[in-house]
Write a protein that holds these residues in place. Structure first.
Motif, PDB file in Angstrom:
ATOM      1  N   VAL A 137       0.860  -1.188   0.000  1.00  0.00           N
ATOM      2  CA  VAL A 137       0.000   0.000   0.000  1.00  0.00           C
ATOM      3  C   VAL A 137       0.895   1.235   0.000  1.00  0.00           C
ATOM      4  CG1 VAL A 137      -1.770   1.307   1.247  1.00  0.00           C
ATOM      5  CG2 VAL A 137      -1.781  -1.198   1.343  1.00  0.00           C
ATOM      6  N   PHE A 138       0.582   2.151  -0.905  1.00  0.00           N
ATOM      7  CA  PHE A 138       1.280   3.441  -0.952  1.00  0.00           C
ATOM      8  C   PHE A 138       0.301   4.535  -0.581  1.00  0.00           C
ATOM      9  CE2 PHE A 138       3.803   0.774  -3.708  1.00  0.00           C
ATOM     10  CZ  PHE A 138       5.099   1.112  -3.344  1.00  0.00           C
ATOM     11  N   ARG A 139       0.787   5.491   0.179  1.00  0.00           N
ATOM     12  CA  ARG A 139      -0.043   6.614   0.615  1.00  0.00           C
ATOM     13  C   ARG A 139       0.648   7.909   0.197  1.00  0.00           C
ATOM     14  NH1 ARG A 139      -1.096   5.777   6.490  1.00  0.00           N
ATOM     15  NH2 ARG A 139      -2.712   4.419   5.674  1.00  0.00           N
ATOM     16  N   ALA A 140      -0.146   8.854  -0.281  1.00  0.00           N
ATOM     17  CA  ALA A 140       0.383  10.178  -0.622  1.00  0.00           C
ATOM     18  C   ALA A 140      -0.473  11.220   0.093  1.00  0.00           C
ATOM     19  CB  ALA A 140       0.336  10.397  -2.128  1.00  0.00           C
ATOM     20  N   LYS A 141       0.173  12.130   0.790  1.00  0.00           N
ATOM     21  CA  LYS A 141      -0.526  13.233   1.451  1.00  0.00           C
ATOM     22  C   LYS A 141      -0.182  14.495   0.679  1.00  0.00           C
ATOM     23  CE  LYS A 141      -0.599  11.059   5.968  1.00  0.00           C
ATOM     24  NZ  LYS A 141      -0.211  11.131   7.372  1.00  0.00           N
ATOM     25  N   ILE A 142      -1.218  15.122   0.115  1.00  0.00           N
ATOM     26  CA  ILE A 142      -1.003  16.232  -0.815  1.00  0.00           C
ATOM     27  C   ILE A 142      -1.868  17.417  -0.399  1.00  0.00           C
ATOM     28  CG2 ILE A 142      -1.176  16.943  -3.242  1.00  0.00           C
ATOM     29  CD1 ILE A 142      -0.960  13.897  -3.919  1.00  0.00           C
ATOM     30  N   GLY A 143      -1.274  18.601  -0.433  1.00  0.00           N
ATOM     31  CA  GLY A 143      -2.030  19.814  -0.129  1.00  0.00           C
ATOM     32  C   GLY A 143      -3.208  19.943  -1.083  1.00  0.00           C
ATOM     33  N   GLU A 144      -4.360  20.328  -0.540  1.00  0.00           N
ATOM     34  CA  GLU A 144      -5.578  20.359  -1.358  1.00  0.00           C
ATOM     35  C   GLU A 144      -5.489  21.340  -2.528  1.00  0.00           C
ATOM     36  OE1 GLU A 144      -8.551  21.275   1.589  1.00  0.00           O
ATOM     37  OE2 GLU A 144      -8.045  23.410   1.611  1.00  0.00           O
ATOM     38  N   SER A 145      -4.579  22.310  -2.456  1.00  0.00           N
ATOM     39  CA  SER A 145      -4.442  23.278  -3.556  1.00  0.00           C
ATOM     40  C   SER A 145      -3.415  22.832  -4.603  1.00  0.00           C
ATOM     41  CB  SER A 145      -4.048  24.650  -2.997  1.00  0.00           C
ATOM     42  OG  SER A 145      -2.795  24.556  -2.340  1.00  0.00           O
ATOM     43  N   ASN A 146      -2.743  21.715  -4.369  1.00  0.00           N
ATOM     44  CA  ASN A 146      -1.700  21.235  -5.285  1.00  0.00           C
ATOM     45  C   ASN A 146      -2.345  20.337  -6.355  1.00  0.00           C
ATOM     46  OD1 ASN A 146       0.546  20.150  -6.552  1.00  0.00           O
ATOM     47  ND2 ASN A 146       1.673  19.798  -4.652  1.00  0.00           N
ATOM     48  N   GLU A 147      -3.020  20.991  -7.289  1.00  0.00           N
ATOM     49  CA  GLU A 147      -3.784  20.262  -8.305  1.00  0.00           C
ATOM     50  C   GLU A 147      -2.915  19.370  -9.186  1.00  0.00           C
ATOM     51  OE1 GLU A 147      -6.699  22.504 -10.504  1.00  0.00           O
ATOM     52  OE2 GLU A 147      -7.173  23.709  -8.726  1.00  0.00           O
ATOM     53  N   ALA A 148      -1.714  19.822  -9.512  1.00  0.00           N
ATOM     54  CA  ALA A 148      -0.835  19.027 -10.384  1.00  0.00           C
ATOM     55  C   ALA A 148      -0.522  17.681  -9.732  1.00  0.00           C
ATOM     56  CB  ALA A 148       0.447  19.789 -10.695  1.00  0.00           C
ATOM     57  N   SER A 149      -0.170  17.694  -8.446  1.00  0.00           N
ATOM     58  CA  SER A 149       0.143  16.441  -7.752  1.00  0.00           C
ATOM     59  C   SER A 149      -1.103  15.580  -7.567  1.00  0.00           C
ATOM     60  CB  SER A 149       0.782  16.715  -6.392  1.00  0.00           C
ATOM     61  OG  SER A 149       2.130  17.075  -6.557  1.00  0.00           O
ATOM     62  N   LEU A 150      -2.214  16.196  -7.205  1.00  0.00           N
ATOM     63  CA  LEU A 150      -3.451  15.426  -7.039  1.00  0.00           C
ATOM     64  C   LEU A 150      -3.809  14.722  -8.343  1.00  0.00           C
ATOM     65  CD1 LEU A 150      -5.537  17.946  -4.887  1.00  0.00           C
ATOM     66  CD2 LEU A 150      -4.713  15.692  -4.160  1.00  0.00           C
ATOM     67  N   ASN A 151      -3.733  15.454  -9.457  1.00  0.00           N
ATOM     68  CA  ASN A 151      -4.044  14.859 -10.768  1.00  0.00           C
ATOM     69  C   ASN A 151      -3.082  13.722 -11.104  1.00  0.00           C
ATOM     70  OD1 ASN A 151      -6.231  16.525 -11.290  1.00  0.00           O
ATOM     71  ND2 ASN A 151      -5.002  18.057 -12.341  1.00  0.00           N
ATOM     72  N   LEU A 152      -1.796  13.943 -10.854  1.00  0.00           N
ATOM     73  CA  LEU A 152      -0.791  12.918 -11.144  1.00  0.00           C
ATOM     74  C   LEU A 152      -1.109  11.618 -10.399  1.00  0.00           C
ATOM     75  CD1 LEU A 152       2.001  11.814 -12.134  1.00  0.00           C
ATOM     76  CD2 LEU A 152       2.959  12.829 -10.058  1.00  0.00           C
ATOM     77  N   PHE A 153      -1.291  11.715  -9.095  1.00  0.00           N
ATOM     78  CA  PHE A 153      -1.513  10.505  -8.311  1.00  0.00           C
ATOM     79  C   PHE A 153      -2.845   9.834  -8.665  1.00  0.00           C
ATOM     80  CE2 PHE A 153       2.026  12.180  -5.876  1.00  0.00           C
ATOM     81  CZ  PHE A 153       2.708  11.014  -5.540  1.00  0.00           C
ATOM     82  N   GLN A 154      -3.863  10.626  -8.959  1.00  0.00           N
ATOM     83  CA  GLN A 154      -5.144  10.029  -9.354  1.00  0.00           C
ATOM     84  C   GLN A 154      -5.016   9.302 -10.691  1.00  0.00           C
ATOM     85  OE1 GLN A 154      -7.554  13.546  -8.840  1.00  0.00           O
ATOM     86  NE2 GLN A 154      -8.101  12.985  -6.751  1.00  0.00           N
TER      87      GLN A 154
END
Length: 195
Positions: A137-154
């Motif tokens: 299991v991998f977990r990523a904690k990303i700031g809610e305003s960091n759209e680039a990272s959120l999109n990447l991980f999704q």
């Protein structure tokens, strides 16, 4: 474990003391500090942090190199500071579940963003961690305003598991299924590993 991972666009090399001065410059940027939820450190503190990460068996940190900027033939063990564009790391911080790792990626160089470096670096790190540490299991904690990272991980298959309004942070997880494991093993099979 001192290895480098060479993909199509990036080479991941162990975080060495030679990388610290440039890394320290990156970490003076308020936007990077915010995106990585980090506090500014002095250069001496950054050297201490690098040493602590290298010595901790529950942490793996790689510097991301832009393969096109590597001068000469790649030789494992060389820092190639001129090609540094970011870092990627995992840490197994849940001592009750050492098959879970938190993963982080940072492409610090503005000119290196949007080129697929983050995606390839994360995939290389996932494959490396599954193969060498049995991470499930991998977990990523990303700031809610960091759209680039959120999109990447999704896009990589991570699913949101929680959202903290207090910390303004989204937690995403990726379960390594048998098919995902096969896909990652195939990827690592195509990667040049330097020990």
């Amino acid at each position: 474990m001192k290895v480098s991972l060479e993909g199509e666009k990036v080479i991941l090399v162990p975080y060495m003391k030679e990388h610290v001065p440039k890394y320290h410059v990156w970490m003076q940027d308020p936007a990077i500090l915010q995106a990585t939820a980090s506090e500014p450190l002095t250069l001496d503190q950054e050297f201490e942090m690098q040493l602590s990460w290298v010595q901790d068996p529950l942490k793996q940190t790689f510097i991301v190199l832009d393969k096109e900027l590597v001068i000469g033939d790649f030789v494992h063990g060389q820092p190639y500071t001129e090609a540094m564009v970011g870092d990627v790391n995992i840490f197994m911080n849940d001592l009750d579940d050492l098959q879970m790792a938190e993963i982080e990626i940072m492409i610090a160089e503005q000119k290196s963003r949007g080129k697929g470096f983050a995606k390839e670096s994360v995939l290389l790190m996932l494959a490396f961690a599954v193969k060498n540490f049995g991470i499930c299991v991998f977990r990523a904690k990303i700031g809610e305003s960091n759209e680039a990272s959120l999109n990447l991980f999704q896009k990589l298959g991570f699913k949101e598991t929680s959202h903290s309004g207090i910390f303004k942070e989204v937690t995403l997880e990726l379960q390594i299924t048998e098919s995902k494991s096969d896909e990652l093993h195939q990827l690592i099979g195509n990667v040049v590993t330097h020990s």
